[in-house]
Write a protein that holds these residues in place. Structure first.
Motif, PDB file in Angstrom:
ATOM      1  N   ILE A  48     -36.462 -46.372  64.739  1.00 37.86           N
ATOM      2  CA  ILE A  48     -35.480 -45.596  63.986  1.00 37.86           C
ATOM      3  C   ILE A  48     -36.194 -45.019  62.779  1.00 37.86           C
ATOM      4  CG2 ILE A  48     -33.322 -45.651  62.666  1.00 37.86           C
ATOM      5  CD1 ILE A  48     -32.522 -48.117  64.286  1.00 37.86           C
ATOM      6  N   SER A  49     -36.036 -43.721  62.547  1.00 38.34           N
ATOM      7  CA  SER A  49     -36.649 -43.095  61.375  1.00 38.34           C
ATOM      8  C   SER A  49     -35.596 -42.287  60.618  1.00 38.34           C
ATOM      9  CB  SER A  49     -37.823 -42.198  61.779  1.00 38.34           C
ATOM     10  OG  SER A  49     -37.411 -41.184  62.664  1.00 38.34           O
ATOM     11  N   PHE A  50     -35.809 -42.138  59.317  1.00 36.44           N
ATOM     12  CA  PHE A  50     -34.909 -41.342  58.490  1.00 36.44           C
ATOM     13  C   PHE A  50     -35.631 -40.973  57.200  1.00 36.44           C
ATOM     14  CE2 PHE A  50     -34.347 -45.731  57.308  1.00 36.44           C
ATOM     15  CZ  PHE A  50     -34.242 -45.720  55.926  1.00 36.44           C
ATOM     16  N   LYS A  51     -35.107 -39.974  56.532  1.00 36.91           N
ATOM     17  CA  LYS A  51     -35.656 -39.522  55.265  1.00 36.91           C
ATOM     18  C   LYS A  51     -34.608 -39.723  54.178  1.00 36.91           C
ATOM     19  CE  LYS A  51     -37.668 -35.444  53.025  1.00 36.91           C
ATOM     20  NZ  LYS A  51     -38.050 -34.017  53.206  1.00 36.91           N
TER      21      LYS A  51
ATOM     22  N   TYR B 203     -24.424 -40.654  49.814  1.00 35.00           N
ATOM     23  CA  TYR B 203     -25.239 -41.711  49.219  1.00 35.00           C
ATOM     24  C   TYR B 203     -24.759 -43.070  49.691  1.00 35.00           C
ATOM     25  CZ  TYR B 203     -21.704 -43.238  45.813  1.00 35.00           C
ATOM     26  OH  TYR B 203     -20.582 -43.765  45.229  1.00 35.00           O
ATOM     27  N   ILE B 204     -25.660 -44.031  49.666  1.00 35.05           N
ATOM     28  CA  ILE B 204     -25.364 -45.415  50.026  1.00 35.05           C
ATOM     29  C   ILE B 204     -25.777 -46.280  48.852  1.00 35.05           C
ATOM     30  CG2 ILE B 204     -25.844 -47.312  51.626  1.00 35.05           C
ATOM     31  CD1 ILE B 204     -26.690 -45.213  53.680  1.00 35.05           C
ATOM     32  N   ASN B 205     -24.880 -47.103  48.360  1.00 37.40           N
ATOM     33  CA  ASN B 205     -25.262 -48.010  47.280  1.00 37.40           C
ATOM     34  C   ASN B 205     -25.187 -49.458  47.739  1.00 37.40           C
ATOM     35  OD1 ASN B 205     -22.668 -49.215  46.671  1.00 37.40           O
ATOM     36  ND2 ASN B 205     -22.088 -47.330  45.619  1.00 37.40           N
ATOM     37  N   SER B 206     -25.639 -50.350  46.885  1.00 37.07           N
ATOM     38  CA  SER B 206     -25.781 -51.755  47.264  1.00 37.07           C
ATOM     39  C   SER B 206     -24.447 -52.478  47.405  1.00 37.07           C
ATOM     40  CB  SER B 206     -26.651 -52.489  46.231  1.00 37.07           C
ATOM     41  OG  SER B 206     -26.078 -52.382  44.938  1.00 37.07           O
TER      42      SER B 206
ATOM     43  N   PRO C 115     -27.806 -49.803  42.389  1.00 36.10           N
ATOM     44  CA  PRO C 115     -28.755 -48.811  42.898  1.00 36.10           C
ATOM     45  C   PRO C 115     -28.224 -48.140  44.162  1.00 36.10           C
ATOM     46  CG  PRO C 115     -29.473 -51.002  43.498  1.00 36.10           C
ATOM     47  CD  PRO C 115     -28.239 -51.170  42.654  1.00 36.10           C
ATOM     48  N   SER C 116     -28.695 -46.933  44.432  1.00 36.18           N
ATOM     49  CA  SER C 116     -28.263 -46.226  45.635  1.00 36.18           C
ATOM     50  C   SER C 116     -29.382 -45.327  46.141  1.00 36.18           C
ATOM     51  CB  SER C 116     -27.008 -45.388  45.348  1.00 36.18           C
ATOM     52  OG  SER C 116     -27.314 -44.335  44.464  1.00 36.18           O
ATOM     53  N   ILE C 117     -29.235 -44.872  47.386  1.00 33.55           N
ATOM     54  CA  ILE C 117     -30.160 -43.916  47.982  1.00 33.55           C
ATOM     55  C   ILE C 117     -29.346 -42.757  48.541  1.00 33.55           C
ATOM     56  CG2 ILE C 117     -31.917 -45.635  48.551  1.00 33.55           C
ATOM     57  CD1 ILE C 117     -30.865 -45.562  51.422  1.00 33.55           C
ATOM     58  N   ARG C 118     -30.050 -41.663  48.864  1.00 36.53           N
ATOM     59  CA  ARG C 118     -29.379 -40.495  49.428  1.00 36.53           C
ATOM     60  C   ARG C 118     -30.097 -40.051  50.702  1.00 36.53           C
ATOM     61  NH1 ARG C 118     -29.143 -36.202  44.800  1.00 36.53           N
ATOM     62  NH2 ARG C 118     -31.110 -37.167  44.216  1.00 36.53           N
ATOM     63  N   PRO C 119     -29.720 -40.596  51.852  1.00 37.52           N
ATOM     64  CA  PRO C 119     -30.362 -40.176  53.104  1.00 37.52           C
ATOM     65  C   PRO C 119     -30.100 -38.695  53.384  1.00 37.52           C
ATOM     66  CG  PRO C 119     -29.092 -42.185  53.420  1.00 37.52           C
ATOM     67  CD  PRO C 119     -28.711 -41.643  52.082  1.00 37.52           C
ATOM     68  N   GLU C 120     -31.076 -38.086  54.032  1.00 41.11           N
ATOM     69  CA  GLU C 120     -30.916 -36.688  54.439  1.00 41.11           C
ATOM     70  C   GLU C 120     -29.827 -36.599  55.507  1.00 41.11           C
ATOM     71  OE1 GLU C 120     -34.232 -33.522  55.054  1.00 41.11           O
ATOM     72  OE2 GLU C 120     -33.921 -34.522  56.980  1.00 41.11           O
ATOM     73  N   LEU C 121     -28.930 -35.644  55.340  1.00 39.97           N
ATOM     74  CA  LEU C 121     -27.809 -35.466  56.271  1.00 39.97           C
ATOM     75  C   LEU C 121     -27.909 -34.130  56.987  1.00 39.97           C
ATOM     76  CD1 LEU C 121     -24.669 -36.637  54.269  1.00 39.97           C
ATOM     77  CD2 LEU C 121     -26.277 -37.979  55.597  1.00 39.97           C
ATOM     78  N   VAL C 122     -27.163 -34.043  58.089  1.00 41.96           N
ATOM     79  CA  VAL C 122     -26.951 -32.772  58.787  1.00 41.96           C
ATOM     80  C   VAL C 122     -25.452 -32.513  58.843  1.00 41.96           C
ATOM     81  CG1 VAL C 122     -29.055 -32.787  60.155  1.00 41.96           C
ATOM     82  CG2 VAL C 122     -27.048 -34.018  60.989  1.00 41.96           C
ATOM     83  N   LYS C 123     -25.090 -31.234  58.908  1.00 40.85           N
ATOM     84  CA  LYS C 123     -23.672 -30.872  58.933  1.00 40.85           C
ATOM     85  C   LYS C 123     -23.052 -31.030  60.318  1.00 40.85           C
ATOM     86  CE  LYS C 123     -24.107 -27.449  55.210  1.00 40.85           C
ATOM     87  NZ  LYS C 123     -23.904 -26.023  54.838  1.00 40.85           N
TER      88      LYS C 123
ATOM     89  N   PHE D  55     -23.697 -36.228  58.598  1.00 42.50           N
ATOM     90  CA  PHE D  55     -24.195 -37.328  59.408  1.00 42.50           C
ATOM     91  C   PHE D  55     -25.664 -37.558  59.089  1.00 42.50           C
ATOM     92  CE2 PHE D  55     -20.952 -34.896  61.571  1.00 42.50           C
ATOM     93  CZ  PHE D  55     -19.992 -35.871  61.831  1.00 42.50           C
ATOM     94  N   ILE D  56     -26.071 -38.817  58.997  1.00 45.32           N
ATOM     95  CA  ILE D  56     -27.457 -39.117  58.656  1.00 45.32           C
ATOM     96  C   ILE D  56     -28.394 -38.534  59.709  1.00 45.32           C
ATOM     97  CG2 ILE D  56     -29.149 -40.967  58.334  1.00 45.32           C
ATOM     98  CD1 ILE D  56     -26.998 -42.642  57.085  1.00 45.32           C
ATOM     99  N   ASN D  57     -29.466 -37.920  59.245  1.00 45.75           N
ATOM    100  CA  ASN D  57     -30.404 -37.209  60.119  1.00 45.75           C
ATOM    101  C   ASN D  57     -31.436 -38.179  60.686  1.00 45.75           C
ATOM    102  OD1 ASN D  57     -31.526 -35.028  61.427  1.00 45.75           O
ATOM    103  ND2 ASN D  57     -32.670 -34.297  59.648  1.00 45.75           N
ATOM    104  N   PHE D  58     -31.005 -39.006  61.633  1.00 50.24           N
ATOM    105  CA  PHE D  58     -31.871 -40.018  62.233  1.00 50.24           C
ATOM    106  C   PHE D  58     -32.838 -39.396  63.234  1.00 50.24           C
ATOM    107  CE2 PHE D  58     -28.319 -43.099  61.296  1.00 50.24           C
ATOM    108  CZ  PHE D  58     -29.056 -43.937  60.484  1.00 50.24           C
ATOM    109  N   GLY D  59     -33.979 -40.075  63.397  1.00 52.55           N
ATOM    110  CA  GLY D  59     -34.874 -39.850  64.529  1.00 52.55           C
ATOM    111  C   GLY D  59     -34.953 -41.152  65.314  1.00 52.55           C
TER     112      GLY D  59
END
Length: 279
Positions: A131-134, A106-109, A227-235, A268-272
């Motif tokens: 750059i894209s991410f979920k 997670y990433i918070n402010s 506040p925080s968010i939770r970007p989709e990660l890959v192992k 690691f964040i699942n970037f496109g």
């Protein structure tokens, strides 16, 4: 003896020409980063008579204020293009991974997280164009006890995010416009890079920054609410680039720390990404 008390003050940022409120402009006041809200308002505890505008799109950069200051007019330094030119250059795409997904990150402010990327040679000498991410619905952490009234604000709040790109010296070379994240309505973001960010064998740093969360009136929620968010990660690290994740607390003098060495679950964040040929 003399006692000094901080005075809460509202200052509205306005466009010099249109007189319209300026949303999500970053300021530095009393050594703390502050953003104007959706109505252009900044709320400060008056302690100093100087404000620095950190957003390079506006001037002047240094402004003196007083307890009587109600508004500040800023001039937009960005020249708007009269027409849009659609490029026909070849585009290369790196799609997000579909396997080994992970969701403990997670990433918070209050935290700055930098994703250090070095792309493989076949992606170098190209411009980074997208750059894209979920990300999953936000979480909220409070430093104080949270009341039922605060919980109601959380449910109706809107998250404000932006994406920053930094060069190998951690110097900012691109900052996206601030965009809204409405829980359960939109979770995939695609950010166009309109600056010429040329990829080389040097690393670049990508940051997804959480500016804060707005209540129904467009005002940022209390600072005690984080506040925080939770970007989709890959192992697994992507095969197209090498990546390391670094973090530090924002507005605190400290060195960046290796995220994955400090965390039990490596991810690691699942970037496109989308790239454009130079020639």
């Amino acid at each position: 003896p003399m006692f000094l008390f901080a005075q809460q003050q509202k200052i509205q940022l306005l466009d010099f020409q249109t007189k319209k409120p300026l949303q999500f402009v970053e300021l530095l006041y009393n050594n703390e980063s502050v953003f104007s809200d959706k109505n252009g308002n900044v709320f400060i505890d008056f302690k100093d008579n100087k404000i620095e505008i950190l957003d390079g799109n506006y001037k002047p950069n240094h402004i003196e204020i007083s307890t009587n200051t109600e508004s500040i007019e800023l001039e937009n330094t960005v020249t708007e293009l009269e027409e849009i030119v659609i490029s026909k250059k070849t585009r290369t795409i790196i799609n997000p991974q579909k396997k080994n997904l992970w969701r403990f990150f997670y990433i918070n402010s209050k935290i700055c997280v930098l994703n250090e990327l070095i792309f493989n040679p076949e992606y170098q000498n190209k411009y980074l164009r997208k750059i894209s991410f979920k990300t999953l619905p936000e979480l909220f952490f409070g430093t104080d006890l949270i009341s039922h009234e605060d919980i109601k604000k959380f449910k109706n709040s809107v998250q404000i995010l932006r994406v920053n790109v930094l060069d190998h010296n951690k110097k900012e070379i691109f900052t996206s416009d601030a965009f809204e994240f409405i829980p359960k309505k939109k979770s995939i973001f695609s950010v166009d890079i309109y600056e010429d960010v040329l990829l080389t064998n040097d690393p670049i740093f990508i940051e997804i920054q959480v500016l804060g969360s707005l209540d129904g009136s467009g005002t940022f929620l209390n600072k005690n609410i984080t506040p925080s968010i939770r970007p989709e990660l890959v192992k697994m690290k992507p095969k197209e680039y090498d990546v390391n994740v670094w973090f530090k607390y924002r507005n605190v003098e400290m060195d960046f720390k290796d995220y994955n060495k400090m965390n039990l679950y490596e991810g690691f964040i699942n970037f496109g990404f989308e790239f454009e040929d130079v020639d």
